[in-house]
Design an enzyme around this catalytic site. Structure first.
Site, PDB file in Angstrom:
ATOM      1  CB  CYS A 103      -0.688  -0.401   1.366  1.00 51.38           C
ATOM      2  SG  CYS A 103      -1.868   1.334   1.369  1.00 51.38           S
ATOM      3  CB  CYS A 110      -4.001  13.937   2.394  1.00 48.91           C
ATOM      4  SG  CYS A 110      -5.914  14.011   1.107  1.00 48.91           S
ATOM      5  CB  CYS A 114     -11.692  11.934   4.377  1.00 50.09           C
ATOM      6  SG  CYS A 114     -11.685  11.900   2.720  1.00 50.09           S
ATOM      7  CB  CYS A 117      -8.936   9.836   6.842  1.00 51.81           C
ATOM      8  SG  CYS A 117      -7.448   9.432   5.445  1.00 51.81           S
ATOM      9  N   GLY A 157      -2.093  10.156   1.086  1.00 51.53           N
ATOM     10  CA  GLY A 157      -2.413  11.207  -0.221  1.00 51.53           C
ATOM     11  C   GLY A 157      -3.362  11.177  -0.931  1.00 51.53           C
ATOM     12  CD  GLU A 158      -7.654  11.922  -4.801  1.00 54.17           C
ATOM     13  OE1 GLU A 158      -8.255  11.074  -3.646  1.00 54.17           O
ATOM     14  OE2 GLU A 158      -7.675  11.272  -5.732  1.00 54.17           O
ATOM     15  CB  SER A 189      -7.812   4.023  -3.235  1.00 64.14           C
ATOM     16  OG  SER A 189      -9.384   4.052  -2.647  1.00 64.14           O
ATOM     17  CB  SER A 212     -13.330   6.467  -0.740  1.00 64.23           C
ATOM     18  OG  SER A 212     -11.943   6.083  -0.983  1.00 64.23           O
ATOM     19  CG  LEU A 213     -19.956   5.354  -2.344  1.00 63.25           C
ATOM     20  CD1 LEU A 213     -20.142   6.916  -3.054  1.00 63.25           C
ATOM     21  CD2 LEU A 213     -21.007   4.437  -2.982  1.00 63.25           C
ATOM     22  CG  ASN A 288      -9.544   1.133  11.623  1.00 62.92           C
ATOM     23  OD1 ASN A 288      -9.144   0.424  11.876  1.00 62.92           O
ATOM     24  ND2 ASN A 288      -9.635   1.294   9.685  1.00 62.92           N
TER      25      ASN A 288
HETATM   26  N1  SAH Z   1      -6.954   9.397  -0.857  1.00 66.95           N
HETATM   27  C1  SAH Z   1      -7.918   8.327  -1.878  1.00 66.95           C
HETATM   28  C2  SAH Z   1      -6.689   7.725  -1.418  1.00 66.95           C
HETATM   29  C3  SAH Z   1      -6.697   6.504   0.694  1.00 66.95           C
HETATM   30  S1  SAH Z   1      -7.046   5.464   0.608  1.00 66.95           S
HETATM   31  C4  SAH Z   1      -9.247   7.458  -0.747  1.00 66.95           C
HETATM   32  O1  SAH Z   1      -9.710   8.603  -0.334  1.00 66.95           O
HETATM   33  O2  SAH Z   1      -9.402   7.049  -1.826  1.00 66.95           O
HETATM   34  C5  SAH Z   1      -7.638   5.091   2.049  1.00 66.95           C
HETATM   35  C6  SAH Z   1      -9.028   4.487   1.517  1.00 66.95           C
HETATM   36  O3  SAH Z   1      -9.029   4.423   3.296  1.00 66.95           O
HETATM   37  C7  SAH Z   1      -9.790   5.147   1.306  1.00 66.95           C
HETATM   38  O4  SAH Z   1     -11.203   4.679   0.861  1.00 66.95           O
HETATM   39  C8  SAH Z   1     -10.416   5.521   2.639  1.00 66.95           C
HETATM   40  O5  SAH Z   1     -12.126   6.557   2.585  1.00 66.95           O
HETATM   41  C9  SAH Z   1     -10.618   4.987   3.554  1.00 66.95           C
HETATM   42  N2  SAH Z   1      -9.936   5.198   5.013  1.00 66.95           N
HETATM   43  C10 SAH Z   1      -9.805   6.887   5.147  1.00 66.95           C
HETATM   44  N3  SAH Z   1      -9.854   6.881   7.127  1.00 66.95           N
HETATM   45  C11 SAH Z   1     -10.159   5.534   7.409  1.00 66.95           C
HETATM   46  C12 SAH Z   1     -10.912   5.113   8.833  1.00 66.95           C
HETATM   47  N4  SAH Z   1     -10.820   5.933   9.456  1.00 66.95           N
HETATM   48  N5  SAH Z   1     -11.207   3.771   8.614  1.00 66.95           N
HETATM   49  C13 SAH Z   1     -11.705   3.070   7.481  1.00 66.95           C
HETATM   50  N6  SAH Z   1     -11.267   3.537   5.912  1.00 66.95           N
HETATM   51  C14 SAH Z   1     -11.007   4.826   6.368  1.00 66.95           C
END
Ligand code: SAH
Length: 340
Positions: A103, A110, A114, A117, A157-158, A189, A212-213, A288
């Site tokens: 990963c 970032c 969100c 996160c 990061g995105e 992602s 990431s929906l 998490n």
């Molecule tokens: N920025 C991108 C890449 C990060 S991927 C994205 O948003 O997709 C990391 C994944 O973990 C994403 O699906 C994100 O939404 C998810 N994620 C972030 N924080 C989280 C948390 N506290 N618990 C579970 N998933 C989480």
């Protein structure tokens, strides 16, 4: 100095032509870097001493130092790499029966913000270059003496906010003379940068796209993910349909379940309506909890109910195995660190 790992093979050939060298020399160097995984030009023994000197004057080879390595009780390993500019990034290695998955991070920090996160709340510093992305894979392969078979852009990061460098990294990872990892084994992602989803579809790369929906109404999604104020769920779904039509690939929707937030059967119903008929799969993640975050994990019972509702209504859904949470290596737990 220019980092030689920032160039995909075509670009490196051009660089060699500019230096008055034959393009096949670039292929030799590529092989040393990505197949043999050497860290110095002196080890490239089929190049003349003169060429090695020339390359040393032209390029650096980015090689990370490991600041910290932690191992989870489930075997997941988390690396903290010194990326040679006072910053540090995290990379996670997971071991499955079908091979090793890494990963990788795509940015130092970032911008997406969100709310759930851990990568949020730490300031955004800069994009990683293609070579800095790829070096995460090389450094782990050297350290563990393994060959990685799957790459997911799900670290800090995105990826689509650093589109060009991520795309170049994918080209190096995918190239048969590079890391030779098939596009089907590379997942990107995104939090939903709609224009970039169209761009990525047009690359026709066969990579897996994860979205990431996390929510099914614009109100709920915007409360969790500010990017939704810019690109609504409707626009996001249109872009996803375009990706599927161009690539014929199944999209993976990530949905992190948080207690009393997005876990009800009403939410599941809306999700079914949103995804009905789409070539897709839903990945349910028990959220998490992060420090000061307002979200807490759904109970296992609610997560299973949610999954069963989706499956019973024609949407394929699985619950993601949680790996590495005891070392803060699970989804959403990675953060950037500052060394100075
Ligand atoms: N920025 C991108 C890449 C990060 S991927 C994205 O948003 O997709 C990391 C994944 O973990 C994403 O699906 C994100 O939404 C998810 N994620 C972030 N924080 C989280 C948390 N506290 N618990 C579970 N998933 C989480």
């Amino acid at each position: 100095m220019k980092n030689i790992k920032d160039y995909n093979l075509d670009e490196l050939k051009q660089e060699f032509i500019k230096l008055g060298e034959k393009p096949y020399r670039a292929e030799q160097v590529f092989k040393w870097l990505y197949t043999t995984n050497v860290t110095t030009f002196d080890e490239m023994s089929n190049l003349s001493l003169e060429l090695r000197e020339k390359l040393k004057n032209e390029f650096s080879i980015c090689v990370y130092n490991i600041i910290k390595k932690q191992e989870s009780s489930d075997g997941t390993k988390k690396y903290l790499f010194d990326i040679l500019d006072t910053n540090a990034i995290e990379t996670v290695l997971m071991s499955y029966h079908h091979g090793y998955t890494i990963c990788v991070s795509s940015q130092v920090g970032c911008k997406m913000g969100c709310k759930f996160c851990a990568s949020t709340g730490i300031q955004f510093v800069r994009n990683l270059t293609a070579g800095e992305i790829v070096e995460q894979i090389l450094a782990v392969q050297r350290d563990e003496n393994i060959k990685i078979s799957n790459v997911v852009f799900m670290g800090i990061g995105e990826p689509f906010d650093n589109y060009d460098n991520v795309l170049n990294a994918i080209k190096i990872i995918n190239n048969q003379k590079g890391l030779n990892i098939g596009a089907r084994h590379i997942s990107v992602s995104t939090s939903g940068l709609v224009p970039k989803i169209y761009d990525f579809a047009n690359e026709e790369l066969q990579c897996t796209l994860s979205i990431s929906l996390h929510a099914t109404t614009n109100e709920k999604r915007s409360a969790m993910m500010p990017i939704n104020n810019k690109y609504s769920i409707e626009e996001l779904m249109e872009a996803c349909k375009y990706y599927i039509s161009k690539t014929n690939k199944r999209i993976s929707f990530e949905y992190a379940l948080a207690k009393d937030n997005n876990e009800s059967i009403e939410d599941a119903k809306r999700l079914v309506k949103l995804l009905k008929g789409m070539l897709c799969h839903v990945n349910l993640i028990p959220i998490n909890p992060i420090d000061n975050g307002k979200y807490t994990k759904s109970t296992n019972e609610n997560i299973m109910k949610f999954r069963d509702y989706l499956n019973d209504n024609g949407i394929v859904a699985t619950i993601r195995r949680e790996l590495g949470s005891d070392i803060d290596a699970a989804c959403g737990q990675l953060r950037r660190k500052n060394l100075k």
